[in-house]
Write a protein that holds these residues in place. Structure first.
Motif, PDB file in Angstrom:
ATOM      1  N   ASP A   1       0.211  -7.473 -14.332  1.00  0.00           N
ATOM      2  CA  ASP A   1       0.417  -6.605 -15.488  1.00  0.00           C
ATOM      3  C   ASP A   1       1.886  -6.193 -15.586  1.00  0.00           C
ATOM      4  OD1 ASP A   1      -0.002  -5.000 -17.681  1.00  0.00           O
ATOM      5  OD2 ASP A   1      -0.701  -3.280 -16.499  1.00  0.00           O
ATOM      6  N   PRO A   2       2.722  -7.063 -16.233  1.00  0.00           N
ATOM      7  CA  PRO A   2       2.381  -8.343 -16.862  1.00  0.00           C
ATOM      8  C   PRO A   2       2.429  -9.486 -15.840  1.00  0.00           C
ATOM      9  CG  PRO A   2       4.672  -7.872 -17.235  1.00  0.00           C
ATOM     10  CD  PRO A   2       4.128  -6.695 -16.451  1.00  0.00           C
ATOM     11  N   ASP A   3       2.115 -10.720 -16.299  1.00  0.00           N
ATOM     12  CA  ASP A   3       2.299 -11.900 -15.470  1.00  0.00           C
ATOM     13  C   ASP A   3       3.770 -12.039 -15.109  1.00  0.00           C
ATOM     14  OD1 ASP A   3      -0.351 -12.526 -15.581  1.00  0.00           O
ATOM     15  OD2 ASP A   3      -0.143 -13.982 -17.215  1.00  0.00           O
ATOM     16  N   PHE A   4       4.044 -12.775 -14.021  1.00  0.00           N
ATOM     17  CA  PHE A   4       5.417 -12.922 -13.564  1.00  0.00           C
ATOM     18  C   PHE A   4       6.341 -13.460 -14.659  1.00  0.00           C
ATOM     19  CE2 PHE A   4       8.709 -15.753 -11.780  1.00  0.00           C
ATOM     20  CZ  PHE A   4       9.495 -14.800 -11.149  1.00  0.00           C
ATOM     21  N   ASN A   5       5.870 -14.390 -15.463  1.00  0.00           N
ATOM     22  CA  ASN A   5       6.716 -14.990 -16.493  1.00  0.00           C
ATOM     23  C   ASN A   5       7.218 -13.966 -17.499  1.00  0.00           C
ATOM     24  OD1 ASN A   5       7.939 -17.314 -17.722  1.00  0.00           O
ATOM     25  ND2 ASN A   5       6.413 -17.143 -19.365  1.00  0.00           N
ATOM     26  N   ASN A   6       6.466 -12.876 -17.672  1.00  0.00           N
ATOM     27  CA  ASN A   6       6.851 -11.854 -18.651  1.00  0.00           C
ATOM     28  C   ASN A   6       7.405 -10.587 -18.010  1.00  0.00           C
ATOM     29  OD1 ASN A   6       5.929 -13.411 -20.924  1.00  0.00           O
ATOM     30  ND2 ASN A   6       3.821 -12.866 -20.370  1.00  0.00           N
ATOM     31  N   ALA A   7       7.486 -10.564 -16.680  1.00  0.00           N
ATOM     32  CA  ALA A   7       7.943  -9.362 -15.982  1.00  0.00           C
ATOM     33  C   ALA A   7       9.459  -9.238 -16.030  1.00  0.00           C
ATOM     34  CB  ALA A   7       7.465  -9.386 -14.533  1.00  0.00           C
ATOM     35  N   VAL A   8       9.924  -8.018 -16.172  1.00  0.00           N
ATOM     36  CA  VAL A   8      11.371  -7.751 -16.157  1.00  0.00           C
ATOM     37  C   VAL A   8      11.782  -7.082 -14.846  1.00  0.00           C
ATOM     38  CG1 VAL A   8      11.518  -7.600 -18.663  1.00  0.00           C
ATOM     39  CG2 VAL A   8      11.055  -5.532 -17.344  1.00  0.00           C
ATOM     40  N   GLU A   9      10.786  -6.707 -14.038  1.00  0.00           N
ATOM     41  CA  GLU A   9      11.057  -6.090 -12.740  1.00  0.00           C
ATOM     42  C   GLU A   9       9.846  -6.299 -11.832  1.00  0.00           C
ATOM     43  OE1 GLU A   9      11.245  -1.842 -12.759  1.00  0.00           O
ATOM     44  OE2 GLU A   9       9.678  -1.653 -14.289  1.00  0.00           O
ATOM     45  N   HIS A  10      10.063  -6.064 -10.533  1.00  0.00           N
ATOM     46  CA  HIS A  10       8.958  -6.096  -9.576  1.00  0.00           C
ATOM     47  C   HIS A  10       8.385  -4.681  -9.507  1.00  0.00           C
ATOM     48  CE1 HIS A  10       9.827 -10.168  -8.374  1.00  0.00           C
ATOM     49  NE2 HIS A  10      11.059  -9.858  -8.040  1.00  0.00           N
ATOM     50  N   ASN A  11       7.459  -4.415 -10.395  1.00  0.00           N
ATOM     51  CA  ASN A  11       6.844  -3.090 -10.462  1.00  0.00           C
ATOM     52  C   ASN A  11       5.558  -3.106  -9.652  1.00  0.00           C
ATOM     53  OD1 ASN A  11       5.703  -0.644 -11.061  1.00  0.00           O
ATOM     54  ND2 ASN A  11       5.545  -0.992 -13.267  1.00  0.00           N
ATOM     55  N   PRO A  12       5.503  -2.401  -8.526  1.00  0.00           N
ATOM     56  CA  PRO A  12       4.313  -2.469  -7.666  1.00  0.00           C
ATOM     57  C   PRO A  12       3.028  -2.047  -8.367  1.00  0.00           C
ATOM     58  CG  PRO A  12       5.767  -0.674  -7.003  1.00  0.00           C
ATOM     59  CD  PRO A  12       6.530  -1.487  -7.986  1.00  0.00           C
ATOM     60  N   ALA A  13       3.144  -1.216  -9.411  1.00  0.00           N
ATOM     61  CA  ALA A  13       1.943  -0.785 -10.127  1.00  0.00           C
ATOM     62  C   ALA A  13       1.266  -1.949 -10.837  1.00  0.00           C
ATOM     63  CB  ALA A  13       2.297   0.309 -11.131  1.00  0.00           C
ATOM     64  N   GLY A  14       2.020  -2.983 -11.176  1.00  0.00           N
ATOM     65  CA  GLY A  14       1.471  -4.153 -11.847  1.00  0.00           C
ATOM     66  C   GLY A  14       1.390  -5.368 -10.944  1.00  0.00           C
ATOM     67  N   MET A  15       1.389  -5.138  -9.640  1.00  0.00           N
ATOM     68  CA  MET A  15       1.331  -6.223  -8.665  1.00  0.00           C
ATOM     69  C   MET A  15       0.206  -5.950  -7.665  1.00  0.00           C
ATOM     70  SD  MET A  15       5.440  -6.632  -8.005  1.00  0.00           S
ATOM     71  CE  MET A  15       5.258  -8.023  -6.881  1.00  0.00           C
ATOM     72  N   THR A  16      -0.263  -7.010  -7.019  1.00  0.00           N
ATOM     73  CA  THR A  16      -1.355  -6.864  -6.069  1.00  0.00           C
ATOM     74  C   THR A  16      -1.300  -7.977  -5.041  1.00  0.00           C
ATOM     75  OG1 THR A  16      -3.731  -6.394  -5.958  1.00  0.00           O
ATOM     76  CG2 THR A  16      -3.048  -8.256  -7.338  1.00  0.00           C
ATOM     77  N   LEU A  17      -2.283  -8.019  -4.155  1.00  0.00           N
ATOM     78  CA  LEU A  17      -2.404  -9.074  -3.151  1.00  0.00           C
ATOM     79  C   LEU A  17      -3.601  -9.956  -3.477  1.00  0.00           C
ATOM     80  CD1 LEU A  17      -1.863  -7.126   0.222  1.00  0.00           C
ATOM     81  CD2 LEU A  17      -0.156  -8.248  -1.207  1.00  0.00           C
ATOM     82  N   LEU A  18      -3.381 -11.274  -3.498  1.00  0.00           N
ATOM     83  CA  LEU A  18      -4.446 -12.250  -3.672  1.00  0.00           C
ATOM     84  C   LEU A  18      -4.304 -13.313  -2.594  1.00  0.00           C
ATOM     85  CD1 LEU A  18      -4.519 -12.905  -7.549  1.00  0.00           C
ATOM     86  CD2 LEU A  18      -6.012 -11.382  -6.229  1.00  0.00           C
ATOM     87  N   CYS A  19      -5.414 -13.768  -2.040  1.00  0.00           N
ATOM     88  CA  CYS A  19      -5.366 -14.888  -1.109  1.00  0.00           C
ATOM     89  C   CYS A  19      -4.994 -16.151  -1.876  1.00  0.00           C
ATOM     90  CB  CYS A  19      -6.709 -15.060  -0.404  1.00  0.00           C
ATOM     91  SG  CYS A  19      -8.041 -15.652  -1.480  1.00  0.00           S
ATOM     92  N   SER A  20      -4.682 -17.223  -1.179  1.00  0.00           N
ATOM     93  CA  SER A  20      -4.236 -18.443  -1.852  1.00  0.00           C
ATOM     94  C   SER A  20      -5.313 -18.999  -2.777  1.00  0.00           C
ATOM     95  CB  SER A  20      -3.816 -19.497  -0.821  1.00  0.00           C
ATOM     96  OG  SER A  20      -4.884 -19.771   0.075  1.00  0.00           O
ATOM     97  N   GLN A  21      -6.579 -18.873  -2.378  1.00  0.00           N
ATOM     98  CA  GLN A  21      -7.661 -19.391  -3.206  1.00  0.00           C
ATOM     99  C   GLN A  21      -7.791 -18.593  -4.497  1.00  0.00           C
ATOM    100  OE1 GLN A  21     -11.468 -19.553  -1.259  1.00  0.00           O
ATOM    101  NE2 GLN A  21     -12.479 -20.540  -2.971  1.00  0.00           N
ATOM    102  N   CYS A  22      -7.801 -17.264  -4.391  1.00  0.00           N
ATOM    103  CA  CYS A  22      -7.895 -16.428  -5.594  1.00  0.00           C
ATOM    104  C   CYS A  22      -6.645 -16.567  -6.453  1.00  0.00           C
ATOM    105  CB  CYS A  22      -8.130 -14.975  -5.200  1.00  0.00           C
ATOM    106  SG  CYS A  22      -9.767 -14.656  -4.486  1.00  0.00           S
ATOM    107  N   ASN A  23      -5.497 -16.750  -5.818  1.00  0.00           N
ATOM    108  CA  ASN A  23      -4.261 -16.917  -6.572  1.00  0.00           C
ATOM    109  C   ASN A  23      -4.280 -18.225  -7.367  1.00  0.00           C
ATOM    110  OD1 ASN A  23      -1.750 -15.947  -7.373  1.00  0.00           O
ATOM    111  ND2 ASN A  23      -0.669 -17.114  -5.814  1.00  0.00           N
ATOM    112  N   GLN A  24      -4.848 -19.275  -6.769  1.00  0.00           N
ATOM    113  CA  GLN A  24      -4.963 -20.540  -7.489  1.00  0.00           C
ATOM    114  C   GLN A  24      -5.939 -20.426  -8.657  1.00  0.00           C
ATOM    115  OE1 GLN A  24      -3.283 -23.578  -7.215  1.00  0.00           O
ATOM    116  NE2 GLN A  24      -1.950 -22.194  -6.058  1.00  0.00           N
ATOM    117  N   LYS A  25      -7.015 -19.692  -8.488  1.00  0.00           N
ATOM    118  CA  LYS A  25      -7.927 -19.443  -9.610  1.00  0.00           C
ATOM    119  C   LYS A  25      -7.206 -18.722 -10.738  1.00  0.00           C
ATOM    120  CE  LYS A  25     -12.207 -19.052  -6.907  1.00  0.00           C
ATOM    121  NZ  LYS A  25     -13.306 -18.122  -6.524  1.00  0.00           N
ATOM    122  N   ARG A  26      -6.380 -17.770 -10.364  1.00  0.00           N
ATOM    123  CA  ARG A  26      -5.598 -17.021 -11.371  1.00  0.00           C
ATOM    124  C   ARG A  26      -4.633 -17.961 -12.089  1.00  0.00           C
ATOM    125  NH1 ARG A  26      -4.151 -14.150 -14.887  1.00  0.00           N
ATOM    126  NH2 ARG A  26      -2.516 -12.586 -14.825  1.00  0.00           N
ATOM    127  N   ALA A  27      -3.931 -18.827 -11.337  1.00  0.00           N
ATOM    128  CA  ALA A  27      -2.963 -19.744 -11.933  1.00  0.00           C
ATOM    129  C   ALA A  27      -3.639 -20.743 -12.860  1.00  0.00           C
ATOM    130  CB  ALA A  27      -2.193 -20.471 -10.841  1.00  0.00           C
TER     131      ALA A  27
END
Length: 257
Positions: free
Chosen positions: A42-68
């Motif tokens: 929130d937002p995706d990395f492509n639309n991010a203007v900063e590394h805002n921890p409120a819009g970032m989280t932890l995903l394992c590689s499997q869940c991250n690939q599902k997201r991608a």
């Protein structure tokens, strides 16, 4: 993509990573796996203007690939981020990848190969290895690590390791698990040497009244925190107990291994 359309690098400052880890309970917010990647949702990395921890989280590689691959929505990630799996269950966990051959486990300057109990304190092993239950199945490692005041930091039960979400910080990167009790206070640095075993690269631990510390070159223990017994450059092989430490008197009829 290492830099997005706004010129934001994928390199995330260490303090922001730590804030995200602590908030998420040190594992994937969806499944609780202990190895993870940092995900902008929130937002995706492509639309991010900063590394805002409120819009970032932890995903394992499997869940991250599902997201991608758009099989996992930002909305679902946001819901999980608000109620992380690791905080629900109290820990992050994953499995060690071992094989059926004997394990080699390195504690600082001491190597243990094919030992049933690596180090025992007053009859209680820190780490133990059981043979495979089935032909070709992996051997089973069980044990625990504590911090410098005796609180459990990482437990292992039959190759499944888990870290409590009550830890101050747990960082999993590459093959390493690093646990800190405070800023710059590393109590455990463990490297996986799949599938042969593990390497304890750094340790600061109090276990059953005995203090342990070690790095990649030396392993030490102390009964009083002042006088230290040192081990380096040695190997224990094919034994029931690698190192047995007794801080109290034992009797002849005490149970044996």
């Amino acid at each position: 993509m290492t830099i997005n359309k706004h010129g934001l690098s994928r390199t995330i400052p260490a303090e922001i990573k730590r804030e995200i880890r602590q908030r998420c309970g040190f594992g994937c917010v969806i499944c609780g796996f202990g190895f993870y990647e940092y995900e902008h949702f929130d937002p995706d990395f492509n639309n991010a203007v900063e590394h805002n921890p409120a819009g970032m989280t932890l995903l394992c590689s499997q869940c991250n690939q599902k997201r991608a691959r758009r099989r996992l929505s930002a909305h679902t990630v946001a819901i999980a981020n608000a109620n992380p799996k690791c905080l629900q269950q109290g820990y992050a966990n994953e499995m060690f990848d071992f094989h059926s051959d004997p394990l080699e486990i390195v504690f600082g300057g001491v190597s243990f190969y094919d030992c049933k109990h690596l180090i025992a304190v007053n009859g209680s092993p820190i780490l133990s290895v059981q043979p495979s239950l089935d032909k070709g199945a992996p051997v089973l490692l069980t044990g625990l690590f504590c911090d410098s005041i005796g609180r459990e930091t990482l437990t292992i039960y039959e190759n499944e390791w888990s870290v409590s979400s009550d830890n101050w910080d747990v960082e999993c990167e590459g093959p390493r698990i690093t646990i800190r009790s405070a800023p710059r206070e590393i109590v455990l640095k463990l490297k996986m040497n799949c599938p042969r075993g593990i390497v304890i690269e750094r340790l600061e631990m109090l276990y059953r009244g005995i203090r342990f510390k070690g790095n990649e070159e030396i392993f030490q223990f102390s009964f009083d925190g002042i006088t230290w017994n040192k081990w380096l450059g040695c190997s224990m092989q094919h034994c029931v107990i690698g190192i047995s430490i007794e801080s109290s008197m034992t009797s002849a009829n005490d149970s044996s291994y």
